[in-house]
Design a protein around this motif. Structure first.
Motif, PDB file in Angstrom:
ATOM      1  N   VAL A 161       8.380  30.273  36.995  1.00  0.00           N
ATOM      2  CA  VAL A 161       7.749  29.930  35.720  1.00  0.00           C
ATOM      3  C   VAL A 161       7.646  28.425  35.517  1.00  0.00           C
ATOM      4  O   VAL A 161       6.616  27.912  35.072  1.00  0.00           O
ATOM      5  CB  VAL A 161       8.545  30.554  34.545  1.00  0.00           C
ATOM      6  CG1 VAL A 161       7.901  30.200  33.213  1.00  0.00           C
ATOM      7  CG2 VAL A 161       8.649  32.061  34.706  1.00  0.00           C
ATOM      8  N   LEU A 170      11.541  37.441  24.632  1.00  0.00           N
ATOM      9  CA  LEU A 170      10.099  37.477  24.850  1.00  0.00           C
ATOM     10  C   LEU A 170       9.370  37.455  23.513  1.00  0.00           C
ATOM     11  O   LEU A 170       9.863  38.004  22.518  1.00  0.00           O
ATOM     12  CB  LEU A 170       9.718  38.731  25.639  1.00  0.00           C
ATOM     13  CG  LEU A 170      10.254  38.833  27.065  1.00  0.00           C
ATOM     14  CD1 LEU A 170       9.803  40.152  27.706  1.00  0.00           C
ATOM     15  CD2 LEU A 170       9.807  37.657  27.924  1.00  0.00           C
ATOM     16  N   ARG A 196       7.060  36.334  31.488  1.00  0.00           N
ATOM     17  CA  ARG A 196       7.171  34.886  31.250  1.00  0.00           C
ATOM     18  C   ARG A 196       6.047  34.125  31.946  1.00  0.00           C
ATOM     19  O   ARG A 196       5.535  33.131  31.407  1.00  0.00           O
ATOM     20  CB  ARG A 196       8.530  34.382  31.716  1.00  0.00           C
ATOM     21  CG  ARG A 196       9.712  34.865  30.886  1.00  0.00           C
ATOM     22  CD  ARG A 196      11.026  34.365  31.471  1.00  0.00           C
ATOM     23  NE  ARG A 196      11.089  32.901  31.473  1.00  0.00           N
ATOM     24  CZ  ARG A 196      11.882  32.186  32.262  1.00  0.00           C
ATOM     25  NH1 ARG A 196      12.674  32.804  33.138  1.00  0.00           N
ATOM     26  NH2 ARG A 196      11.885  30.873  32.200  1.00  0.00           N
ATOM     27  N   ASP A 225       3.094  34.541  29.777  1.00  0.00           N
ATOM     28  CA  ASP A 225       3.201  33.683  28.595  1.00  0.00           C
ATOM     29  C   ASP A 225       2.838  32.241  28.931  1.00  0.00           C
ATOM     30  O   ASP A 225       2.145  31.564  28.153  1.00  0.00           O
ATOM     31  CB  ASP A 225       4.629  33.734  28.034  1.00  0.00           C
ATOM     32  CG  ASP A 225       5.032  35.111  27.552  1.00  0.00           C
ATOM     33  OD1 ASP A 225       4.130  35.934  27.280  1.00  0.00           O
ATOM     34  OD2 ASP A 225       6.245  35.375  27.464  1.00  0.00           O
ATOM     35  N   ARG A 258      10.716  40.918  33.354  1.00  0.00           N
ATOM     36  CA  ARG A 258      10.813  39.820  32.387  1.00  0.00           C
ATOM     37  C   ARG A 258      10.141  38.560  32.937  1.00  0.00           C
ATOM     38  O   ARG A 258       9.405  37.869  32.219  1.00  0.00           O
ATOM     39  CB  ARG A 258      12.281  39.533  32.065  1.00  0.00           C
ATOM     40  CG  ARG A 258      12.494  38.277  31.212  1.00  0.00           C
ATOM     41  CD  ARG A 258      13.973  38.056  30.903  1.00  0.00           C
ATOM     42  NE  ARG A 258      14.195  36.748  30.304  1.00  0.00           N
ATOM     43  CZ  ARG A 258      14.000  36.467  29.007  1.00  0.00           C
ATOM     44  NH1 ARG A 258      13.589  37.408  28.192  1.00  0.00           N
ATOM     45  NH2 ARG A 258      14.228  35.252  28.534  1.00  0.00           N
ATOM     46  N   THR A 259      10.371  38.263  34.197  1.00  0.00           N
ATOM     47  CA  THR A 259       9.781  37.068  34.803  1.00  0.00           C
ATOM     48  C   THR A 259       8.262  37.168  34.845  1.00  0.00           C
ATOM     49  O   THR A 259       7.559  36.190  34.590  1.00  0.00           O
ATOM     50  CB  THR A 259      10.352  36.860  36.209  1.00  0.00           C
ATOM     51  OG1 THR A 259      11.785  36.798  36.140  1.00  0.00           O
ATOM     52  CG2 THR A 259       9.830  35.575  36.838  1.00  0.00           C
TER      53      THR A 259
END
Length: 789
Positions: A629, A301, A552, A555, A548-549
């Motif tokens: 994502v 990340l 993402r 982001d 985490r997803t």
């Protein structure tokens, strides 16, 4: 006579914040709808919403009647005894007959309510073989009083009683927001034995005590097969502006995989007593969030993640603190005023649970706290469903050899059937029942290289070809029958081991291993190593990958929309991430068919109950992190954020690409709505704000109809995520620059909250496999903007 003032008698969903000396417990049997109808005919009774009452389909629902005074309580008791004796009720009280006919029991709140059977069992195990003067920790919930003076008096009475029984108070917490007041205490075994017996002369007989529970203990994770760390490439610069926080154990911050990516705020002074060799849980979870499964090669990340340890020595909750207080202090430190330590955090990972608090209909204080903090600060809490590693029998197999040599489909059917038979013992673990947070189950998949699969050969893979939850992944549903877990994320191909064989087998979920696990950072096992890697599994790991997803997704939106996205409020970005994280989840076709065909129920009109069984295992479905994502040329996902006031609606125009027009081939439109609701602990409806997506009237013209493999409208309408999917293969009628309105509607509020606009996030996907111009066509037409109504 009983008071007829409508405010004088209230039925409540949760006894929290009530006065137990004026509380009657209604144990409902049979049909909840019949009970609701019966109470409507009794003047002065106000029933909680039916959906809130029916919060546990495996147990008899319980309602609580708060009466104005002891005289009214005794009168209702007298009416109940008259009815139970088969005599006619007095004139003017006939409507109570229909209420009583729906009840299994009616009784005043007392010692039997303060000590629940499951808690008594744990306490019995705690004191077994111990001397009477040995001290055992307890969590004592105190009757919540909103006024400071009354609250202080209640706590004083409880602490004096604890001292009188030979105990000592270790810590206390009182949180007005969730009507929570509790102390952590130690009592001698002799006093606890009286509590287990529900003696009125014990602490369980003290009027100011609401509940007595064993001290919370954290769910454990498996980390096995330590190996030397693989080389770590030097990452690009990592921004020190976290949007994601982890409440977990102390991570090994010097580990090569973590040292540049994790900032630790040791708010509770737990780091000095956490030996490096024992920093397993926090290291594994932060590793998964930063790097994903190290069996793959993914970039880390771009931002640091903020970690506040809430596990201390040996990766356990501190022995002298209430976990609810720790979580409250941690979140308010990060996001509260005047000087928040992590002001931009909107995702909080909690890969933890209370192993002693399975969910059986009543919200835990921990879940209520997350719900309140989520709305107050605009935070998406991502929570693990919990791992249940108890053994269970698998009928139909005589011995280990039969089980191992069975066809894959037969073995999978046997294990699913066995898990369904013991589902009442494999429920979500607190705080996984959270309404505002997302609850993550473990999907039976990982990225172990084929050559490493041999390391799992001593155990048996129950689901070699079935895309479903791990055997240890806790099952739903959630509060008020809400869809839980929300989604499944990779949690490894969990195997099972046969623990007893002969005239039938008993199995238990196996530990993680190199052949069936997710690869993570770990403390060094060999002396001299700077850090190691090892393998883990389960819902804690799945929740970390979900966090985490979500990062993402953030982001990707930031890269695409820049300041247009970043200038959205914390709450708007949090609800949008919530919607986009659930949006790609789908029920795997083979799993759906197996559960439906195996568990039923069968016959006409049983589709909703069949779907109940499916969502109990897999929620809204399994999710591939990359699907959440990545872009694809033959699908386009449109997003919007907005806010709605009470009983308002807004039409969101969804662009329909010309690429799907006139083609008789499979295509679909899906929509996911998410929001954060204010909550009302102890009130008639806990979830104060409800929203929904209305099915468009002209959806048929697009050649699609409601997709059958999804929760129905009633099932998806019980939490804070609402999904719809329409699919078909008839040719759609599409005109140039066509859009159709998708209406988002806020239902009438439950009452008791200010009429303020509540943010929502909406994700809509239009897809036709093979039509590669679809994405670019929609992209040229859309620029998401906030919507207000």
């Amino acid at each position: 006579m009983l008071a007829r003032d409508p405010a004088a008698l209230e039925l409540r969903a949760d006894p929290a914040a009530l006065a137990p000396e004026r509380l009657l417990v209604f144990e409902v049997r049979g049909n909840i709808a019949a009970f609701a109808k019966a109470t409507a005919n009794v003047p002065g009774l106000e029933l909680i919403d039916e959906e809130e009452l029916a919060s546990d389909e495996d147990a008899a629902p319980v309602a609580y009647l708060l009466v104005p005074d002891m005289r009214a309580l005794r009168q209702i008791e007298s009416l109940w005894q008259t009815w139970m004796a088969g005599r006619d009720l007095p004139d003017g009280h006939t409507p109570w007959r229909d209420v009583f006919a729906c009840l299994r029991d009616l009784r005043p709140w007392g010692p039997g309510d303060r000590v629940q059977p499951a808690d008594a069992t744990i306490l019995e195990e705690e004191i077994f073989g111990k001397a009477d003067d040995e001290q055992i920790p307890l969590e004592v919930e105190i009757v919540f009083r909103p006024g400071a003076e009354a609250a202080s008096a209640n706590e004083t009475n409880v602490t004096r009683a604890i001292a009188a029984y030979g105990g000592v108070v270790l810590s206390r917490a009182r949180l007005d927001d969730i009507a929570y007041h509790a102390v952590l205490a130690r009592l001698p075994v002799g006093a606890i034995r009286s509590i287990i017996e529900r003696s009125p002369a014990s602490l369980a007989g003290i009027e100011q005590v609401m509940y007595i529970r064993p001290q919370s203990i954290v769910t454990e994770i498996d980390v096995a097969d330590t190996v030397a760390p693989a080389p770590v490439a030097l990452p690009p610069a990592v921004a020190n502006d976290p949007i994601l926080a982890v409440l977990d154990g102390v991570p090994m911050v010097g580990h090569p995989l973590l040292r540049q990516h994790v900032s630790v705020e040791d708010l509770f002074g737990l780091e000095p007593n956490a030996l490096v060799a024992e920093r397993v849980h926090g290291s594994a979870m932060t590793s998964l969030i930063v790097h994903g499964d190290r069996n793959q090669s993914e970039p880390p990340l771009p931002r640091q993640i903020h970690c506040i340890p809430v596990l201390g020595a040996a990766d356990r909750f501190p022995a002298d603190r209430l976990i609810v207080d720790l979580i409250y202090q941690a979140v308010t430190r990060m996001r509260g005023r005047p000087e928040p330590s992590a002001p931009h955090v909107i995702i909080v990972n909690i890969s933890l649970g209370n192993a002693r608090r399975p969910f059986h209909g009543q919200l835990s204080p921990w879940a209520r706290l997350l719900d309140r903090l989520a709305y107050r600060f605009g935070i998406l809490f991502i929570v693990s469903a919990g791992n249940v590693t108890d053994e269970f029998p698998v009928p139909g197999f005589d011995n280990t050899l039969d089980f191992e040599n069975a066809q894959d489909a037969d073995r999978a059917r046997g294990v699913v059937r066995a898990l369904a038979d013991v589902q009442a013992d494999r429920r979500l673990l607190s705080p996984a029942e959270t309404i505002n947070g997302l609850t993550i189950g473990a999907r039976n998949t990982d990225f172990v290289p084929h050559a490493d699969r041999v390391f799992a050969r001593t155990n048996i893979n129950p689901f070699p070809a079935l895309d479903t939850a791990n055997p240890s992944s806790a099952l739903g549903p959630g509060f008020a029958n809400a869809v839980k877990p929300d989604i499944l994320m990779p949690g490894s191909r969990e195997h099972v081991r046969v623990v007893r064989s002969g005239a039938g087998i008993v199995v238990a979920p196996a530990r993680a291993s190199r052949g069936a696990g997710l690869k993570v950072a770990a403390p060094p096992a060999p002396v001299g190593l700077e850090g190691a890697e090892a393998y883990t599994n389960g819902t804690s790991a799945a929740a970390a990958l979900a966090s985490r997803t979500a990062h993402r997704i953030h982001d990707a939106l930031e890269a695409e929309y820049g300041q247009d996205f970043l200038q959205l409020s914390n709450a708007e970005r949090a609800v949008l991430l919530k919607a986009l994280l659930v949006h790609p989840a789908r029920w795997p076709e083979e799993t759906t068919a197996l559960i439906k065909g195996l568990l039923g129920p069968f016959g006409r009109g049983q589709a909703p109950r069949q779907k109940d069984n499916i969502r109990r295992f897999i929620g809204y479905g399994a999710l591939d992190p990359d699907d959440a994502v990545a872009c694809a040329a033959d699908r386009a996902t449109f997003w919007a954020v907005g806010s709605l006031a009470n009983e308002r609606s807004v039409d969101v125009l969804v662009p329909i690409p010309a690429a799907i027009g006139g083609r008789a081939q499979p295509h679909f439109i899906s929509a996911t709505l998410a929001w954060l609701t204010p909550v009302l602990p102890g009130r008639k409806a806990y979830r104060a704000v409800r929203m929904k997506i209305l099915d468009p009237d002209d959806i048929d013209g697009l050649g699609v109809a409601a997709h059958k493999s999804q929760p129905d409208i009633n099932q998806t309408n019980r939490g804070t995520v609402y999904t719809r999917c329409w699919s078909g293969q008839r040719a759609a009628i599409v005109t140039p620059s066509m859009s159709f309105p998708l209406r988002v509607q806020r239902e009438p509020d439950a009452g008791g909250i200010e009429d303020e606009a509540v943010p929502f996030g909406l994700a809509v996907t239009v897809a036709m496999p093979g039509q590669i111009q679809l994405y670019e066509e929609v992209r040229a037409r859309v620029r998401p903007l906030p919507i207000q109504s």
